[in-house]
Design an enzyme around this catalytic site. Structure first.
Site, PDB file in Angstrom:
ATOM      1  CG  HIS A  85      14.608   1.065 111.190  1.00 55.81           C
ATOM      2  ND1 HIS A  85      13.722   0.387 110.379  1.00 55.81           N
ATOM      3  CD2 HIS A  85      13.839   1.870 111.981  1.00 55.81           C
ATOM      4  CE1 HIS A  85      12.486   0.770 110.655  1.00 55.81           C
ATOM      5  NE2 HIS A  85      12.534   1.662 111.630  1.00 55.81           N
ATOM      6  CG  HIS A  87      12.842   3.392 115.114  1.00 49.49           C
ATOM      7  ND1 HIS A  87      12.315   4.200 114.129  1.00 49.49           N
ATOM      8  CD2 HIS A  87      13.770   4.158 115.757  1.00 49.49           C
ATOM      9  CE1 HIS A  87      12.896   5.392 114.174  1.00 49.49           C
ATOM     10  NE2 HIS A  87      13.777   5.385 115.151  1.00 49.49           N
ATOM     11  CG  ASP A  89       8.021   0.426 115.047  1.00 49.24           C
ATOM     12  OD1 ASP A  89       9.227   0.730 115.098  1.00 49.24           O
ATOM     13  OD2 ASP A  89       7.200   1.053 114.341  1.00 49.24           O
ATOM     14  CG  HIS A  90      10.837  -1.735 112.169  1.00 48.51           C
ATOM     15  ND1 HIS A  90      10.333  -2.128 110.949  1.00 48.51           N
ATOM     16  CD2 HIS A  90      10.229  -0.555 112.460  1.00 48.51           C
ATOM     17  CE1 HIS A  90       9.464  -1.223 110.525  1.00 48.51           C
ATOM     18  NE2 HIS A  90       9.384  -0.267 111.424  1.00 48.51           N
ATOM     19  CG  HIS A 141      12.932   6.112 109.584  1.00 51.83           C
ATOM     20  ND1 HIS A 141      11.840   6.913 109.840  1.00 51.83           N
ATOM     21  CD2 HIS A 141      12.795   5.021 110.385  1.00 51.83           C
ATOM     22  CE1 HIS A 141      11.074   6.338 110.747  1.00 51.83           C
ATOM     23  NE2 HIS A 141      11.635   5.190 111.101  1.00 51.83           N
ATOM     24  CG  ASP A 164       9.632   2.472 109.415  1.00 52.97           C
ATOM     25  OD1 ASP A 164       9.023   1.518 108.902  1.00 52.97           O
ATOM     26  OD2 ASP A 164       9.486   2.807 110.606  1.00 52.97           O
ATOM     27  CG  HIS A 203       5.034   0.954 109.598  1.00 52.76           C
ATOM     28  ND1 HIS A 203       4.524   0.686 110.851  1.00 52.76           N
ATOM     29  CD2 HIS A 203       6.335   1.288 109.788  1.00 52.76           C
ATOM     30  CE1 HIS A 203       5.474   0.853 111.756  1.00 52.76           C
ATOM     31  NE2 HIS A 203       6.585   1.222 111.132  1.00 52.76           N
TER      32      HIS A 203
END
Length: 272
Positions: A85, A87, A89-90, A141, A164, A203
């Site tokens: 996705h 975001h 942090d990905h 998400h 996520d 995560h």
């Protein structure tokens, strides 16, 4: 016909003996811990053993990922940068990896930076001789969330990269979606995968989810990294977000309708 993506990029690869990481030796999935002790992210290297073709999944922290890959001596050929996705942090490494490897496709949902290809729901992509990947759209998400179901035709091994959407005994927040969408993602899509499918989430939140469950507590205590230690079958046993009709879950939430149970569970988790 399955889609095959080609790229000439090659790396040298080696897993350091000191790294206590779980991976499948035939399909070869290597978790790469990122931002450990903070967001506890995982990137993943997926390799088709016969051809050495590889995907790099959710490589959000380029310095950490490249440092890890530089320690490896086993040859593999990178075919794509892949996001679950958009975001940061990905997908935050897309710009760096595109600059370093401009010929590589970036496979992701429509909202990821510099995405060059978005597979359709249930589209199958062949990574090499043995490994095929099925894209599963799981919006909630984020609306561009995609899980990647992987199967090795030679060994029968199965895995799913869930970003996520699904964690060990948990799920992601409903940032862009609804309880109904998460119910669909978890209980109508992922729950239908073979029970032996190994889960690789975005995560490591095992220690935070349902600490009262002895099996989870033992899992978290025994493993610094829990990526690949749970299966879809395990999640159906102890993940409350996948047990919406369980009397204990309904009692805890005070709801009986599955969508209301999902919504209340997420609210309870958000407030915990």
């Amino acid at each position: 016909m399955n889609r095959v993506l080609q790229s000439p990029i090659q790396f040298a690869a080696f897993l350091r003996p000191s790294q206590s990481l779980h991976f499948l030796r035939r399909m070869h999935i290597t978790p790469i811990p990122l931002s450990w002790g903070e967001s506890n992210n995982y990137a993943y290297l997926l390799v088709d053993e016969p051809t050495k073709n590889a995907w790099l999944i959710d490589s959000a922290f380029p310095k950490d990922v490249l440092s890890f890959l530089d320690t490896k001596k086993e040859t593999f050929e990178l075919k794509a940068i892949v996001n679950t996705h958009h975001h940061w942090d990905h997908a935050g490494g897309n710009k760096t990896f595109h600059k370093k490897f401009p010929d590589l496709p970036i496979i992701a949902g429509k909202d990821s930076e510099l995405v060059t290809y978005t597979p359709s729901h249930q589209e199958v992509i062949d990574l090499g001789d043995n490994v095929s990947i099925t894209a599963l759209h799981t919006p909630c998400h984020t609306q561009d969330s995609i899980c990647y179901y992987v199967k090795d035709s030679k060994t029968g091994e199965k895995a799913v990269f869930t970003g996520d959407t699904l964690f060990v005994s948990g799920c992601g927040r409903f940032f862009e979606g609804s309880a109904e969408q998460m119910d669909t993602a978890l209980n109508k899509i992922l729950a239908k995968l073979p029970k032996e499918t190994v889960v690789y989430s975005g995560h490591d939140k095992t220690v935070l989810n349902n600490p009262a469950i002895a099996a989870l507590e033992k899992l978290a205590q025994a493993n610094e990294y829990t990526a690949g230690k749970s299966t879809i079958g395990d999640e159906l046993e102890f993940n409350p977000f996948m047990r919406l009709s369980d009397p204990q879950v309904q009692k805890a939430t005070g709801e009986t309708d599955s969508i209301e149970v999902m919504a209340k569970l997420r609210q309870m988790k958000n407030n915990s």
